[in-house]
Design an enzyme around this catalytic site. Structure first.
Site, PDB file in Angstrom:
ATOM      1  N   ASP A  28       0.855  -1.164   0.027  1.00 36.44           N
ATOM      2  CA  ASP A  28      -0.018   0.062   0.023  1.00 36.44           C
ATOM      3  C   ASP A  28       0.896   1.201  -0.060  1.00 36.44           C
ATOM      4  O   ASP A  28       2.135   1.230   0.440  1.00 36.44           O
ATOM      5  CB  ASP A  28      -0.759  -0.061   1.218  1.00 36.44           C
ATOM      6  N   GLY A  29       0.161   2.399  -0.444  1.00 43.06           N
ATOM      7  CA  GLY A  29       0.849   3.565  -0.250  1.00 43.06           C
ATOM      8  C   GLY A  29       0.660   4.278   1.236  1.00 43.06           C
ATOM      9  O   GLY A  29       0.169   3.783   2.111  1.00 43.06           O
ATOM     10  N   ALA A  30       1.246   5.502   1.176  1.00 45.51           N
ATOM     11  CA  ALA A  30       1.154   6.270   2.447  1.00 45.51           C
ATOM     12  C   ALA A  30       1.105   7.726   2.281  1.00 45.51           C
ATOM     13  O   ALA A  30       1.829   8.083   1.013  1.00 45.51           O
ATOM     14  CB  ALA A  30       2.003   6.096   3.437  1.00 45.51           C
ATOM     15  N   LYS A  47      -2.429   7.664   6.360  1.00 42.38           N
ATOM     16  CA  LYS A  47      -2.907   7.072   5.270  1.00 42.38           C
ATOM     17  C   LYS A  47      -4.489   7.776   5.150  1.00 42.38           C
ATOM     18  O   LYS A  47      -4.960   8.388   6.261  1.00 42.38           O
ATOM     19  CB  LYS A  47      -3.015   5.662   5.320  1.00 42.38           C
ATOM     20  N   ARG A  80      -5.864   9.360   1.827  1.00 43.14           N
ATOM     21  CA  ARG A  80      -6.029  10.473   0.907  1.00 43.14           C
ATOM     22  C   ARG A  80      -6.964   9.848  -0.069  1.00 43.14           C
ATOM     23  O   ARG A  80      -7.766  10.661  -0.563  1.00 43.14           O
ATOM     24  CB  ARG A  80      -4.668  10.718   0.317  1.00 43.14           C
ATOM     25  N   GLU A 113      -7.776  -0.531   4.250  1.00 43.16           N
ATOM     26  CA  GLU A 113      -6.314  -0.822   4.355  1.00 43.16           C
ATOM     27  C   GLU A 113      -5.665  -1.132   5.689  1.00 43.16           C
ATOM     28  O   GLU A 113      -4.937  -2.002   5.727  1.00 43.16           O
ATOM     29  CB  GLU A 113      -5.862   0.413   3.830  1.00 43.16           C
TER      30      GLU A 113
END
Length: 215
Positions: free
Chosen positions: A81-83, A94, A96, A103
């Site tokens: 995953d992103g951040a 997290k 956005r 998540e």
């Protein structure tokens, strides 16, 4: 910056092994991970992915990535995953993409949690806006409660009138207090407010996180 995101996403995709159950996050860097993962699947890699949002599910199907649900498996090998921000403790902000509740669930189920970011997301101290997913019934209460201590706004939709609604049917708020001096305490406080389903502060996964920056 897009090249940094691609480098991070591709590196994460190359860490996936055959027969793994993969948690697939939401966001632009994860998109590049799926792009590379699709290439590896065409070369013979066999995996099943669990998407954290409708957007991710749609993209994964377009890439030909086999999917399953959380109820179908006993655990997740890797979640990627992103951040929005990552600090030296590997604490995160997290949300956005308004998918932070799902998540968090997928990250909790995963043996390893890989966070793919470009260098702009690395910070010395967390100070970004914190997303909150809130049940519609409780929005007015949560806004009144948090406006005493910081700036709280209802996130507005783009090309849509009204608030952003999560895949779970809840309203997304954004809360800002500037520099976050004690992220663990603030996370606990926010998650304990009546009506808050979950906040975007995540400090509980440091022992299972691998952070991959761009370049």
């Amino acid at each position: 910056m897009s090249e940094a995101k691609r480098a991070a996403g591709y590196r994460a995709a190359d860490m996936i092994e055959d027969a793994m159950i993969l948690g697939i996050g939401t966001g632009s860097t994860v998109y590049y991970m799926m792009e590379r993962l699709a290439q590896r699947i065409s070369e013979g890699l066999t995996i099943h992915g669990i998407p954290t949002s409708l957007q991710t599910e749609v993209r994964a199907r377009e890439f030909g990535i086999p999917l399953c649900s959380l109820a179908d498996v006993s655990g997740i090998d890797i979640a990627i995953d992103g951040a929005d921000q990552v600090d030296p403790h590997k604490w995160l902000i997290k949300g956005r993409g308004a998918a932070h509740v799902r998540e968090r669930v997928v990250a909790a189920c995963a043996k390893t949690f890989i966070v793919v970011i470009d260098p702009s997301k690395q910070v010395d101290v967390l100070d970004g806006s914190i997303p909150l997913e809130v049940t519609p019934f409780a929005v007015s209460y949560v806004v009144a409660e948090l406006s005493k201590q910081g700036d709280i706004t209802i996130r507005e939709g783009i090309k849509k009138d009204g608030p952003v609604i999560s895949d779970n049917g809840n309203v997304i708020l954004d809360y800002s207090v500037g520099v976050i001096s004690d992220p663990k305490t603030l996370q606990q406080y926010l998650n304990n407010i009546a009506g808050v389903v979950g906040c975007g502060l995540m400090t509980e996964f440091s022992d299972k996180i691998v952070v991959i920056g761009g370049g």
